[in-house]
Design a protein around this motif. Structure first.
Motif, PDB file in Angstrom:
ATOM      1  N   ARG A  88      95.703  49.248 111.553  1.00  0.00           N
ATOM      2  CA  ARG A  88      95.124  48.316 110.585  1.00  0.00           C
ATOM      3  C   ARG A  88      94.860  49.060 109.275  1.00  0.00           C
ATOM      4  NH1 ARG A  88      90.195  45.907 113.975  1.00  0.00           N
ATOM      5  NH2 ARG A  88      90.198  48.065 114.741  1.00  0.00           N
ATOM      6  N   PRO A  89      95.917  49.423 108.578  1.00  0.00           N
ATOM      7  CA  PRO A  89      95.769  50.253 107.364  1.00  0.00           C
ATOM      8  C   PRO A  89      94.965  49.547 106.283  1.00  0.00           C
ATOM      9  CG  PRO A  89      98.010  49.408 107.558  1.00  0.00           C
ATOM     10  CD  PRO A  89      97.323  49.075 108.839  1.00  0.00           C
ATOM     11  N   TRP A  90      94.296  50.357 105.484  1.00  0.00           N
ATOM     12  CA  TRP A  90      93.538  49.833 104.355  1.00  0.00           C
ATOM     13  C   TRP A  90      94.491  49.435 103.233  1.00  0.00           C
ATOM     14  CZ3 TRP A  90      90.147  54.857 104.283  1.00  0.00           C
ATOM     15  CH2 TRP A  90      89.304  54.864 105.408  1.00  0.00           C
ATOM     16  N   PRO A  91      94.025  48.618 102.306  1.00  0.00           N
ATOM     17  CA  PRO A  91      94.896  48.236 101.173  1.00  0.00           C
ATOM     18  C   PRO A  91      95.121  49.414 100.232  1.00  0.00           C
ATOM     19  CG  PRO A  91      92.677  47.372 100.881  1.00  0.00           C
ATOM     20  CD  PRO A  91      92.723  47.935 102.268  1.00  0.00           C
ATOM     21  N   PRO A  92      96.171  49.369  99.430  1.00  0.00           N
ATOM     22  CA  PRO A  92      96.383  50.418  98.425  1.00  0.00           C
ATOM     23  C   PRO A  92      95.259  50.394  97.394  1.00  0.00           C
ATOM     24  CG  PRO A  92      97.902  48.603  98.082  1.00  0.00           C
ATOM     25  CD  PRO A  92      97.219  48.330  99.378  1.00  0.00           C
ATOM     26  N   LEU A  93      94.991  51.557  96.808  1.00  0.00           N
ATOM     27  CA  LEU A  93      93.956  51.642  95.784  1.00  0.00           C
ATOM     28  C   LEU A  93      94.358  50.914  94.510  1.00  0.00           C
ATOM     29  CD1 LEU A  93      92.989  55.376  96.317  1.00  0.00           C
ATOM     30  CD2 LEU A  93      91.496  53.412  96.719  1.00  0.00           C
ATOM     31  N   ALA A  94      95.652  50.846  94.262  1.00  0.00           N
ATOM     32  CA  ALA A  94      96.195  50.136  93.106  1.00  0.00           C
ATOM     33  C   ALA A  94      97.680  49.911  93.373  1.00  0.00           C
ATOM     34  CB  ALA A  94      95.988  50.935  91.818  1.00  0.00           C
ATOM     35  N   LYS A  95      98.313  49.187  92.499  1.00  0.00           N
ATOM     36  CA  LYS A  95      99.740  48.926  92.651  1.00  0.00           C
ATOM     37  C   LYS A  95     100.508  50.243  92.667  1.00  0.00           C
ATOM     38  CE  LYS A  95     103.472  46.099  90.731  1.00  0.00           C
ATOM     39  NZ  LYS A  95     103.861  45.178  89.627  1.00  0.00           N
ATOM     40  N   HIS A  96     101.387  50.395  93.639  1.00  0.00           N
ATOM     41  CA  HIS A  96     102.214  51.593  93.810  1.00  0.00           C
ATOM     42  C   HIS A  96     101.384  52.834  94.166  1.00  0.00           C
ATOM     43  CE1 HIS A  96     105.384  49.108  92.309  1.00  0.00           C
ATOM     44  NE2 HIS A  96     104.929  49.106  91.064  1.00  0.00           N
ATOM     45  N   LYS A  97     100.150  52.628  94.633  1.00  0.00           N
ATOM     46  CA  LYS A  97      99.299  53.732  95.036  1.00  0.00           C
ATOM     47  C   LYS A  97      99.043  53.657  96.543  1.00  0.00           C
ATOM     48  CE  LYS A  97      98.412  55.277  90.831  1.00  0.00           C
ATOM     49  NZ  LYS A  97      98.824  56.618  90.361  1.00  0.00           N
TER      50      LYS A  97
END
Length: 270
Positions: free
Chosen positions: A111-120
Motif C-alpha cells: 500500500r505505497p504512499w502517494p508521490p510527494l509531487a508530480k514525477h517525484k
C-alpha cells in the motif's frame, strides 16, 4: 511494455527489501520494512498537518524511542536520507514522553504512499513524523523523509568546531548558531563542516550575507522562490511560525559573524 513491467518488478522488490540502519553506541541493527510493520509497538497514527505532503496523512508507525535501546536524553542522533539530507536530532526530543512525540512511519510495499509531487517518489520507505509537533516547536527540517539510517553521534559542537562562533560572541549569535543547527544544517555545510550532501556551503567561498543586500536575504529565507524561481528549487520557505522575526535576525547575526571566521581557503578560480 515488457521493459515497463520489469521496472515495476524491480521497484516492487526494492520496496519490499527496504532496510533501515540504526547505528548506536551499543551496536548496529538493521530493520526491514516487514519487521517494522509487525513491530509489537506499531500502530496506525493520524498526522493532521504533514510537513511533506501538506495534508492530513495516516501511517503505520513505531515510536522512534522503541528503536533506540540504550540512548539517553543527553545523547545526539542524526537521521540521514537517501539524498544526503542529514537532520541533527537531540535525543531528548526523540525520547520525550510529553509534548511532541516522534514516530517512524513505515511505507507498506503493498500500500505505497502517494508521490510527494508530480514525477517525484513518495516519502518512504521510512519517514520521521511527529504528533503534536507545535508543543515542542518541531521545525520542518526535523521531519526527514526517505530515511536510510539513524546514527548516534557526538554533538555538533564536538564534531564540527569550524561551526562554532567566537567564545565572546553575543548571546544573539550563539542563539543563531542553535537555530542554524535546527533549520539549516540538514541541507547545508558551513566552512566545509557538516554531514549533509544536499545544499551548498553557506560560508565558502562566500556567505549569503556578503551578496544579498538590503532585506533580500530575509526575503529569501522566508520565500526562496520569490527571488530565485526554478522548477528544481527545493529549499523550503521558513514562515513566522517556524522562525519568528527575532529568530530570523539571530540566524542572520550568526551567518554574518561566521563570514568573518572562514576556516577553509577559497578554491582557485571561484
Amino acid at each position: 511494455m515488457r521493459a515497463l513491467l520489469l521496472a515495476l518488478l524491480v521497484l516492487s522488490g526494492t520496496a519490499q527489501a527496504a532496510q533501515l540502519e540504526i547505528h548506536l553506541s551499543g551496536g548496529q541493527r538493521n530493520w526491514s520494512s516487514s519487521e517494522l510493520l509487525s513491530h509489537p509497538q506499531a500502530r496506525d497514527i493520524q498526522i493532521d498537518e504533514d510537513v511533506s505532503y501538506k495534508q492530513p496523512m495516516r501511517y503505520r508507525a513505531v515510536p522512534i524511542s522503541a528503536l533506540l535501546d540504550g540512548v539517553t536524553a543527553g545523547d545526539h542522533l542524526q537521521a540521514v536520507a537517501l539524498d544526503g539530507f542529514a537532520a541533527e536530532l537531540p535525543a531528548a526530543t526523540l525520547l520525550a514522553r510529553e509534548g511532541a512525540k516522534a514516530w517512524l512511519a513505515i511505507e507498506d510495499p503493498q500500500r505505497p504512499w502517494p508521490p510527494l509531487a508530480k514525477h517525484k517518489p513518495s516519502a518512504g520507505p521510512f519517514y520521521l513524523v511527529w504528533t503534536d509537533p507545535a508543543a515542542s516547536q518541531i521545525g520542518p527540517e526535523q521531519w526527514p523523509f526517505q530515511v536510510a539510517r539513524i546514527r548516534q553521534l557526538a554533538t555538533v559542537e564536538q564534531r564540527f568546531p569550524a561551526l562554532l562562533p567566537a567564545v565572546d560572541a553575543s548571546a544573539e549569535i550563539h542563539a543563531g548558531f542553535a537555530l542554524y543547527q535546527k533549520n539549516c544544517m540538514a541541507c547545508h555545510r558551513l566552512n566545509g563542516a557538516g554531514d549533509s550532501e544536499f545544499g551548498p556551503d553557506l560560508n565558502i567561498p562566500h556567505s549569503p550575507t556578503e551578496y544579498f543586500t538590503g532585506d533580500f536575504l530575509r526575503q529569501y529565507i522566508r520565500a526562496p522562490q520569490s527571488l530565485r524561481r526554478w522548477p528544481q528549487g527545493r529549499m523550503p520557505g521558513f514562515s513566522e511560525q517556524v522562525l519568528n522575526a527575532m529568530e530570523l535576525e539571530q540566524l542572520i547575526d550568526y551567518l554574518q559573524h561566521m563570514a568573518q571566521r572562514k576556516s577553509s581557503p577559497v578554491p582557485d578560480g571561484t
